[in-house]
Design a protein around this motif. Structure first.
Motif, PDB file in Angstrom:
ATOM      1  N   ARG A 168      -6.563 -17.541 -15.709  1.00 34.03           N
ATOM      2  CA  ARG A 168      -7.758 -18.003 -15.007  1.00 34.03           C
ATOM      3  C   ARG A 168      -7.976 -17.154 -13.768  1.00 34.03           C
ATOM      4  O   ARG A 168      -9.081 -16.687 -13.498  1.00 34.03           O
ATOM      5  CB  ARG A 168      -7.648 -19.470 -14.615  1.00 34.03           C
ATOM      6  N   ARG A 169      -6.908 -16.941 -13.001  1.00 31.98           N
ATOM      7  CA  ARG A 169      -7.014 -16.150 -11.767  1.00 31.98           C
ATOM      8  C   ARG A 169      -7.390 -14.705 -12.081  1.00 31.98           C
ATOM      9  O   ARG A 169      -8.210 -14.100 -11.402  1.00 31.98           O
ATOM     10  CB  ARG A 169      -5.695 -16.215 -11.007  1.00 31.98           C
ATOM     11  N   LEU A 170      -6.804 -14.159 -13.129  1.00 30.16           N
ATOM     12  CA  LEU A 170      -7.118 -12.796 -13.553  1.00 30.16           C
ATOM     13  C   LEU A 170      -8.597 -12.676 -13.938  1.00 30.16           C
ATOM     14  O   LEU A 170      -9.318 -11.805 -13.452  1.00 30.16           O
ATOM     15  CB  LEU A 170      -6.225 -12.389 -14.731  1.00 30.16           C
ATOM     16  N   TYR A 171      -9.062 -13.581 -14.794  1.00 31.18           N
ATOM     17  CA  TYR A 171     -10.442 -13.519 -15.259  1.00 31.18           C
ATOM     18  C   TYR A 171     -11.436 -13.776 -14.133  1.00 31.18           C
ATOM     19  O   TYR A 171     -12.408 -13.036 -13.961  1.00 31.18           O
ATOM     20  CB  TYR A 171     -10.693 -14.511 -16.403  1.00 31.18           C
ATOM     21  N   LYS A 172     -11.225 -14.827 -13.349  1.00 33.26           N
ATOM     22  CA  LYS A 172     -12.185 -15.185 -12.301  1.00 33.26           C
ATOM     23  C   LYS A 172     -12.254 -14.110 -11.219  1.00 33.26           C
ATOM     24  O   LYS A 172     -13.328 -13.798 -10.709  1.00 33.26           O
ATOM     25  CB  LYS A 172     -11.841 -16.535 -11.667  1.00 33.26           C
ATOM     26  N   SER A 173     -11.107 -13.546 -10.850  1.00 28.31           N
ATOM     27  CA  SER A 173     -11.144 -12.486  -9.842  1.00 28.31           C
ATOM     28  C   SER A 173     -11.875 -11.265 -10.398  1.00 28.31           C
ATOM     29  O   SER A 173     -12.666 -10.637  -9.699  1.00 28.31           O
ATOM     30  CB  SER A 173      -9.746 -12.126  -9.358  1.00 28.31           C
ATOM     31  N   TRP A 174     -11.638 -10.917 -11.646  1.00 29.31           N
ATOM     32  CA  TRP A 174     -12.370  -9.812 -12.276  1.00 29.31           C
ATOM     33  C   TRP A 174     -13.864 -10.136 -12.337  1.00 29.31           C
ATOM     34  O   TRP A 174     -14.703  -9.274 -12.091  1.00 29.31           O
ATOM     35  CB  TRP A 174     -11.835  -9.545 -13.685  1.00 29.31           C
ATOM     36  N   PHE A 175     -14.208 -11.377 -12.663  1.00 30.48           N
ATOM     37  CA  PHE A 175     -15.598 -11.794 -12.804  1.00 30.48           C
ATOM     38  C   PHE A 175     -16.367 -11.662 -11.484  1.00 30.48           C
ATOM     39  O   PHE A 175     -17.508 -11.219 -11.460  1.00 30.48           O
ATOM     40  CB  PHE A 175     -15.660 -13.241 -13.310  1.00 30.48           C
ATOM     41  N   TYR A 176     -15.752 -12.050 -10.366  1.00 29.51           N
ATOM     42  CA  TYR A 176     -16.440 -12.079  -9.086  1.00 29.51           C
ATOM     43  C   TYR A 176     -16.283 -10.797  -8.257  1.00 29.51           C
ATOM     44  O   TYR A 176     -17.189 -10.437  -7.508  1.00 29.51           O
ATOM     45  CB  TYR A 176     -15.959 -13.257  -8.230  1.00 29.51           C
ATOM     46  N   LEU A 177     -15.143 -10.127  -8.349  1.00 30.35           N
ATOM     47  CA  LEU A 177     -14.821  -9.054  -7.403  1.00 30.35           C
ATOM     48  C   LEU A 177     -14.754  -7.671  -8.034  1.00 30.35           C
ATOM     49  O   LEU A 177     -14.203  -7.502  -9.119  1.00 30.35           O
ATOM     50  CB  LEU A 177     -13.467  -9.338  -6.743  1.00 30.35           C
ATOM     51  N   LYS A 178     -15.262  -6.689  -7.292  1.00 30.50           N
ATOM     52  CA  LYS A 178     -15.062  -5.295  -7.680  1.00 30.50           C
ATOM     53  C   LYS A 178     -13.615  -4.878  -7.382  1.00 30.50           C
ATOM     54  O   LYS A 178     -13.044  -4.094  -8.119  1.00 30.50           O
ATOM     55  CB  LYS A 178     -16.004  -4.377  -6.885  1.00 30.50           C
ATOM     56  N   ASN A 179     -13.079  -5.372  -6.288  1.00 27.07           N
ATOM     57  CA  ASN A 179     -11.712  -5.020  -5.895  1.00 27.07           C
ATOM     58  C   ASN A 179     -10.708  -6.090  -6.333  1.00 27.07           C
ATOM     59  O   ASN A 179      -9.807  -6.477  -5.614  1.00 27.07           O
ATOM     60  CB  ASN A 179     -11.617  -4.761  -4.398  1.00 27.07           C
ATOM     61  N   TRP A 180     -10.849  -6.546  -7.566  1.00 27.85           N
ATOM     62  CA  TRP A 180     -10.007  -7.613  -8.099  1.00 27.85           C
ATOM     63  C   TRP A 180      -8.543  -7.199  -8.193  1.00 27.85           C
ATOM     64  O   TRP A 180      -7.655  -8.025  -8.001  1.00 27.85           O
ATOM     65  CB  TRP A 180     -10.540  -8.099  -9.446  1.00 27.85           C
ATOM     66  N   LYS A 181      -8.263  -5.948  -8.467  1.00 27.48           N
ATOM     67  CA  LYS A 181      -6.868  -5.504  -8.553  1.00 27.48           C
ATOM     68  C   LYS A 181      -6.182  -5.591  -7.193  1.00 27.48           C
ATOM     69  O   LYS A 181      -5.038  -6.018  -7.101  1.00 27.48           O
ATOM     70  CB  LYS A 181      -6.782  -4.082  -9.097  1.00 27.48           C
ATOM     71  N   GLU A 182      -6.894  -5.181  -6.144  1.00 30.05           N
ATOM     72  CA  GLU A 182      -6.351  -5.309  -4.790  1.00 30.05           C
ATOM     73  C   GLU A 182      -6.122  -6.779  -4.439  1.00 30.05           C
ATOM     74  O   GLU A 182      -5.119  -7.124  -3.832  1.00 30.05           O
ATOM     75  CB  GLU A 182      -7.309  -4.702  -3.771  1.00 30.05           C
ATOM     76  N   PHE A 183      -7.089  -7.627  -4.803  1.00 28.88           N
ATOM     77  CA  PHE A 183      -6.975  -9.062  -4.540  1.00 28.88           C
ATOM     78  C   PHE A 183      -5.732  -9.638  -5.223  1.00 28.88           C
ATOM     79  O   PHE A 183      -4.960 -10.363  -4.611  1.00 28.88           O
ATOM     80  CB  PHE A 183      -8.233  -9.781  -5.020  1.00 28.88           C
ATOM     81  N   LEU A 184      -5.539  -9.306  -6.488  1.00 27.39           N
ATOM     82  CA  LEU A 184      -4.396  -9.852  -7.234  1.00 27.39           C
ATOM     83  C   LEU A 184      -3.064  -9.326  -6.727  1.00 27.39           C
ATOM     84  O   LEU A 184      -2.045 -10.001  -6.837  1.00 27.39           O
ATOM     85  CB  LEU A 184      -4.544  -9.557  -8.732  1.00 27.39           C
ATOM     86  N   SER A 185      -3.062  -8.124  -6.186  1.00 25.43           N
ATOM     87  CA  SER A 185      -1.802  -7.561  -5.706  1.00 25.43           C
ATOM     88  C   SER A 185      -1.538  -7.850  -4.233  1.00 25.43           C
ATOM     89  O   SER A 185      -0.510  -7.433  -3.696  1.00 25.43           O
ATOM     90  CB  SER A 185      -1.766  -6.049  -5.956  1.00 25.43           C
ATOM     91  N   ALA A 186      -2.451  -8.544  -3.565  1.00 27.11           N
ATOM     92  CA  ALA A 186      -2.268  -8.871  -2.142  1.00 27.11           C
ATOM     93  C   ALA A 186      -1.040  -9.756  -1.980  1.00 27.11           C
ATOM     94  O   ALA A 186      -0.946 -10.828  -2.558  1.00 27.11           O
ATOM     95  CB  ALA A 186      -3.506  -9.564  -1.593  1.00 27.11           C
ATOM     96  N   ASP A 187      -0.107  -9.275  -1.203  1.00 27.78           N
ATOM     97  CA  ASP A 187       1.152 -10.004  -1.023  1.00 27.78           C
ATOM     98  C   ASP A 187       1.575 -10.086   0.435  1.00 27.78           C
ATOM     99  O   ASP A 187       2.691 -10.473   0.738  1.00 27.78           O
ATOM    100  CB  ASP A 187       2.257  -9.352  -1.843  1.00 27.78           C
ATOM    101  N   GLY A 188       0.689  -9.706   1.329  1.00 26.68           N
ATOM    102  CA  GLY A 188       1.024  -9.737   2.744  1.00 26.68           C
ATOM    103  C   GLY A 188       1.583  -8.415   3.235  1.00 26.68           C
ATOM    104  O   GLY A 188       1.595  -8.155   4.426  1.00 26.68           O
ATOM    105  N   LYS A 189       2.066  -7.572   2.347  1.00 27.23           N
ATOM    106  CA  LYS A 189       2.608  -6.267   2.740  1.00 27.23           C
ATOM    107  C   LYS A 189       1.508  -5.217   2.789  1.00 27.23           C
ATOM    108  O   LYS A 189       1.448  -4.418   3.701  1.00 27.23           O
ATOM    109  CB  LYS A 189       3.711  -5.846   1.772  1.00 27.23           C
ATOM    110  N   SER A 190       0.660  -5.200   1.765  1.00 29.22           N
ATOM    111  CA  SER A 190      -0.489  -4.293   1.783  1.00 29.22           C
ATOM    112  C   SER A 190      -1.702  -5.120   2.213  1.00 29.22           C
ATOM    113  O   SER A 190      -2.057  -6.087   1.556  1.00 29.22           O
ATOM    114  CB  SER A 190      -0.711  -3.682   0.400  1.00 29.22           C
ATOM    115  N   PRO A 191      -2.335  -4.760   3.323  1.00 26.42           N
ATOM    116  CA  PRO A 191      -3.396  -5.607   3.868  1.00 26.42           C
ATOM    117  C   PRO A 191      -4.617  -5.700   2.957  1.00 26.42           C
ATOM    118  O   PRO A 191      -5.051  -4.717   2.380  1.00 26.42           O
ATOM    119  CB  PRO A 191      -3.749  -4.931   5.193  1.00 26.42           C
ATOM    120  N   PHE A 192      -5.124  -6.909   2.825  1.00 27.56           N
ATOM    121  CA  PHE A 192      -6.358  -7.165   2.089  1.00 27.56           C
ATOM    122  C   PHE A 192      -7.348  -7.702   3.101  1.00 27.56           C
ATOM    123  O   PHE A 192      -7.176  -8.784   3.639  1.00 27.56           O
ATOM    124  CB  PHE A 192      -6.120  -8.182   0.958  1.00 27.56           C
TER     125      PHE A 192
END
Length: 142
Positions: A19-43
């Motif tokens: 669900r998170r994968l699909y919805k982030s892809w559906f709404y965001l161009k930068n969905w890969k950055e969003f999914l990989s945001a872990d506090g170490k690489s700033p989003f």
């Protein structure tokens, strides 16, 4: 491999992940950055597919609020199609106001945010994306 085996091995036990994968892809161009945001690489910015860019003040809160509103759709009111007015109390950076803007095309949205710092970011996001026609920010406390 049978479809049932594939489903039980790869899909059935991970519905929230997909669900998170699909919805982030559906709404965001930068969905890969969003999914990989872990506090170490700033989003710092949500880049929506419709061309809207929303900057964040606080990454942790921004990611959590995006998940709540866009991924899990906790404010998706079933059957509510002809909404003409939305009041967003505690608008924060304005993600719910943006969701309402995208979901209910004829609604006027009144967004109340008391914090001057958060309100300035919210106002800047609105101005830079030309959303003032339907989203009306109010820097007041109730």
């Amino acid at each position: 491999m049978k479809i049932q085996d594939f489903y039980s091995h790869y899909v059935a036990w991970r519905p929230n992940y997909y669900r998170r994968l699909y919805k982030s892809w559906f709404y965001l161009k930068n969905w890969k950055e969003f999914l990989s945001a872990d506090g170490k690489s700033p989003f710092k910015t949500f880049l929506f597919r419709n061309g809207i860019c929303f900057d964040l003040l606080d990454e942790t809160t921004g990611l959590q609020v995006f998940d709540e509103i866009f991924i899990h759709e906790v404010y998706d009111f079933a059957g509510a199609k002809n909404i003409c007015c939305v009041i967003d109390l505690g608008a924060n950076m304005g993600l719910f106001s943006l969701y309402a803007y995208m979901k209910w095309k004829n609604a006027s949205i009144f967004s109340v945010e008391a914090s001057p710092l958060t309100f300035s970011l919210f106002s800047r996001n609105l101005t830079e994306n030309h959303l003032e026609d339907r989203i009306h920010p109010l820097n007041i406390a109730l």
